[in-house]
Design a protein around this motif. Sequence first.
Motif, PDB file in Angstrom:
ATOM      1  N   GLY A  30      61.837 -12.205  54.050  1.00 14.48           N
ATOM      2  CA  GLY A  30      62.895 -12.215  55.052  1.00 14.48           C
ATOM      3  C   GLY A  30      63.242 -13.591  55.576  1.00 14.48           C
ATOM      4  N   ILE A  31      62.265 -14.526  55.531  1.00 15.21           N
ATOM      5  CA  ILE A  31      62.535 -15.887  56.018  1.00 15.21           C
ATOM      6  C   ILE A  31      62.599 -16.892  54.868  1.00 15.21           C
ATOM      7  N   GLY A  32      62.549 -16.379  53.630  1.00 13.66           N
ATOM      8  CA  GLY A  32      62.643 -17.256  52.472  1.00 13.66           C
ATOM      9  C   GLY A  32      61.461 -18.185  52.305  1.00 13.66           C
ATOM     10  N   ALA A  33      60.270 -17.722  52.649  1.00  9.96           N
ATOM     11  CA  ALA A  33      59.076 -18.559  52.607  1.00  9.96           C
ATOM     12  C   ALA A  33      58.215 -18.251  51.393  1.00  9.96           C
ATOM     13  N   GLY A  34      57.457 -19.249  50.966  1.00  9.90           N
ATOM     14  CA  GLY A  34      56.391 -19.015  50.008  1.00  9.90           C
ATOM     15  C   GLY A  34      55.183 -18.463  50.747  1.00  9.90           C
ATOM     16  N   LEU A  35      54.251 -17.876  50.026  1.00  7.68           N
ATOM     17  CA  LEU A  35      53.111 -17.211  50.656  1.00  7.68           C
ATOM     18  C   LEU A  35      51.826 -17.575  49.941  1.00  7.68           C
ATOM     19  N   HIS A  36      50.820 -17.949  50.713  1.00 13.98           N
ATOM     20  CA  HIS A  36      49.483 -18.171  50.161  1.00 13.98           C
ATOM     21  C   HIS A  36      48.534 -17.183  50.818  1.00 13.98           C
ATOM     22  N   ALA A  37      47.999 -16.249  50.031  1.00 15.05           N
ATOM     23  CA  ALA A  37      47.069 -15.240  50.544  1.00 15.05           C
ATOM     24  C   ALA A  37      45.639 -15.652  50.232  1.00 15.05           C
ATOM     25  N   LEU A  38      44.781 -15.573  51.238  1.00 15.41           N
ATOM     26  CA  LEU A  38      43.376 -15.955  51.091  1.00 15.41           C
ATOM     27  C   LEU A  38      42.487 -14.804  51.526  1.00 15.41           C
ATOM     28  N   ALA A  39      41.732 -14.259  50.579  1.00 13.59           N
ATOM     29  CA  ALA A  39      40.740 -13.235  50.924  1.00 13.59           C
ATOM     30  C   ALA A  39      39.474 -13.933  51.407  1.00 13.59           C
ATOM     31  N   ILE A  40      39.010 -13.557  52.590  1.00 17.67           N
ATOM     32  CA  ILE A  40      37.802 -14.160  53.156  1.00 17.67           C
ATOM     33  C   ILE A  40      36.670 -13.156  53.021  1.00 17.67           C
ATOM     34  N   ASP A  41      35.857 -13.378  51.992  1.00 13.02           N
ATOM     35  CA  ASP A  41      34.777 -12.449  51.666  1.00 13.02           C
ATOM     36  C   ASP A  41      33.506 -12.798  52.427  1.00 13.02           C
ATOM     37  N   ALA A  42      32.609 -11.821  52.511  1.00 14.90           N
ATOM     38  CA  ALA A  42      31.374 -11.984  53.274  1.00 14.90           C
ATOM     39  C   ALA A  42      30.277 -12.619  52.434  1.00 14.90           C
ATOM     40  N   ASP A  43      29.629 -13.618  53.001  1.00 18.51           N
ATOM     41  CA  ASP A  43      28.430 -14.228  52.426  1.00 18.51           C
ATOM     42  C   ASP A  43      27.302 -13.963  53.421  1.00 18.51           C
ATOM     43  N   ILE A  44      26.476 -12.974  53.129  1.00 26.61           N
ATOM     44  CA  ILE A  44      25.468 -12.516  54.086  1.00 26.61           C
ATOM     45  C   ILE A  44      24.104 -13.081  53.712  1.00 26.61           C
ATOM     46  N   PRO A  45      23.524 -13.916  54.566  1.00 23.19           N
ATOM     47  CA  PRO A  45      22.210 -14.489  54.249  1.00 23.19           C
ATOM     48  C   PRO A  45      21.114 -13.427  54.297  1.00 23.19           C
ATOM     49  N   ASP A  46      20.129 -13.590  53.460  1.00 30.10           N
ATOM     50  CA  ASP A  46      18.986 -12.673  53.422  1.00 30.10           C
ATOM     51  C   ASP A  46      17.940 -13.146  54.423  1.00 30.10           C
ATOM     52  N   VAL A  47      17.862 -12.455  55.560  1.00 30.47           N
ATOM     53  CA  VAL A  47      16.886 -12.833  56.595  1.00 30.47           C
ATOM     54  C   VAL A  47      15.804 -11.762  56.712  1.00 30.47           C
ATOM     55  N   SER A  48      15.630 -10.989  55.666  1.00 35.67           N
ATOM     56  CA  SER A  48      14.658  -9.897  55.708  1.00 35.67           C
ATOM     57  C   SER A  48      13.230 -10.438  55.601  1.00 35.67           C
ATOM     58  N   ASN A  49      12.291  -9.621  56.031  1.00 36.17           N
ATOM     59  CA  ASN A  49      10.875  -9.930  55.856  1.00 36.17           C
ATOM     60  C   ASN A  49      10.242  -8.875  54.950  1.00 36.17           C
ATOM     61  N   THR A  50       8.972  -8.992  54.740  1.00 39.58           N
ATOM     62  CA  THR A  50       8.301  -8.078  53.815  1.00 39.58           C
ATOM     63  C   THR A  50       8.449  -6.625  54.236  1.00 39.58           C
ATOM     64  N   LEU A  51       8.284  -6.349  55.549  1.00 36.27           N
ATOM     65  CA  LEU A  51       8.358  -4.971  56.023  1.00 36.27           C
ATOM     66  C   LEU A  51       9.776  -4.410  55.822  1.00 36.27           C
ATOM     67  N   SER A  52      10.799  -5.203  56.157  1.00 38.71           N
ATOM     68  CA  SER A  52      12.156  -4.690  56.007  1.00 38.71           C
ATOM     69  C   SER A  52      12.511  -4.470  54.541  1.00 38.71           C
ATOM     70  N   ARG A  53      11.924  -5.290  53.667  1.00 35.69           N
ATOM     71  CA  ARG A  53      12.178  -5.080  52.232  1.00 35.69           C
ATOM     72  C   ARG A  53      11.573  -3.752  51.781  1.00 35.69           C
ATOM     73  N   LEU A  54      10.411  -3.431  52.323  1.00 37.69           N
ATOM     74  CA  LEU A  54       9.748  -2.196  51.922  1.00 37.69           C
ATOM     75  C   LEU A  54      10.441  -0.968  52.501  1.00 37.69           C
ATOM     76  N   LEU A  55      10.828  -1.039  53.776  1.00 37.66           N
ATOM     77  CA  LEU A  55      11.359   0.130  54.455  1.00 37.66           C
ATOM     78  C   LEU A  55      12.858   0.322  54.227  1.00 37.66           C
ATOM     79  N   LEU A  56      13.597  -0.765  54.155  1.00 38.19           N
ATOM     80  CA  LEU A  56      15.061  -0.664  54.116  1.00 38.19           C
ATOM     81  C   LEU A  56      15.685  -1.195  52.835  1.00 38.19           C
ATOM     82  N   ASP A  57      14.906  -1.911  52.034  1.00 35.21           N
ATOM     83  CA  ASP A  57      15.464  -2.585  50.860  1.00 35.21           C
ATOM     84  C   ASP A  57      16.655  -3.447  51.281  1.00 35.21           C
ATOM     85  N   THR A  58      16.374  -4.362  52.241  1.00 33.83           N
ATOM     86  CA  THR A  58      17.436  -5.195  52.815  1.00 33.83           C
ATOM     87  C   THR A  58      18.202  -5.995  51.771  1.00 33.83           C
ATOM     88  N   PRO A  59      17.574  -6.620  50.796  1.00 34.54           N
ATOM     89  CA  PRO A  59      18.361  -7.365  49.800  1.00 34.54           C
ATOM     90  C   PRO A  59      19.394  -6.504  49.085  1.00 34.54           C
TER      91      PRO A  59
END
Length: 278
Positions: A30-59
Amino acid sequence: MKLEAFFPLATYPEANTEVAAANAVAFAAGIGAGLHALAIDADIPDVSNTLSRLLLDTPEMIRRAEVASLKSGEHLLAAVRERASAAGVDVTTDAIAVPLASLGDAAARHARYFDLSLIGWEAGNPTVRMLAEAVIFGSGRPTILLRDVPTISSIDHVAIAWDGSRVAARAVADAQPLLERASRISIITVLDEKPLKEKDAGERLAARLRHRRLPAEAVPVNAEDCPIAETLQQTALHRGCKLLVMGGYGHSRFRDFVLGGATEGIVSDLRLPVLLSH
């Protein structure tokens, strides 16, 4: 000179919808503009410990979340490319992965390289709200909020919310390329919402715009105890305006944004496309 619009897309935890992609492309067309679309994806750090890996499979949970984010981004970018091709809009797309806490900062940083930003606004989506507030207050560029309904049409009638303030003047300057494309400009001044230093401020701005051959008309109104954001939007809609231009009031406080009353009212109940400039 052709405008270039930036369109950041939230992908996680609450992703934008395809309606946002459709509206951004329609607005750019409508305004005669070009468009640049940027998808901002999630980068989630692994802060789990041994117990959370066993109980929740955090990774594994993190991996699934990142895959879901990536798929959402790819889907939305494909929708943008498809609609842009059909509308004849020049489009480029890209994707980045950032920590969730940096989503807004990343969007604002990228937005500084474009003329304006388009945000697919969804009132109940906290991820989109965080992204929007960061771009409005951190990019130094005008930001246009687009409603989550497919109603974008040509921007031939523009409303300006005018009170003679610095941020309102900045918004008018930022909206200049859009004002030059408009066949009508309505300058809305609310007379009874707060003390105004100049009662004829709306007519003064209209006269200056007319001096530059822009079709501007002063529209003084009274809120009569109606919230300022509702008054501005309802007046603009009643006059057939397709875009409302206004200053964005607010400031950041430790990554949280404290919005002024008019700005908060707009983002809480968006009724038409609104250009916010800070």
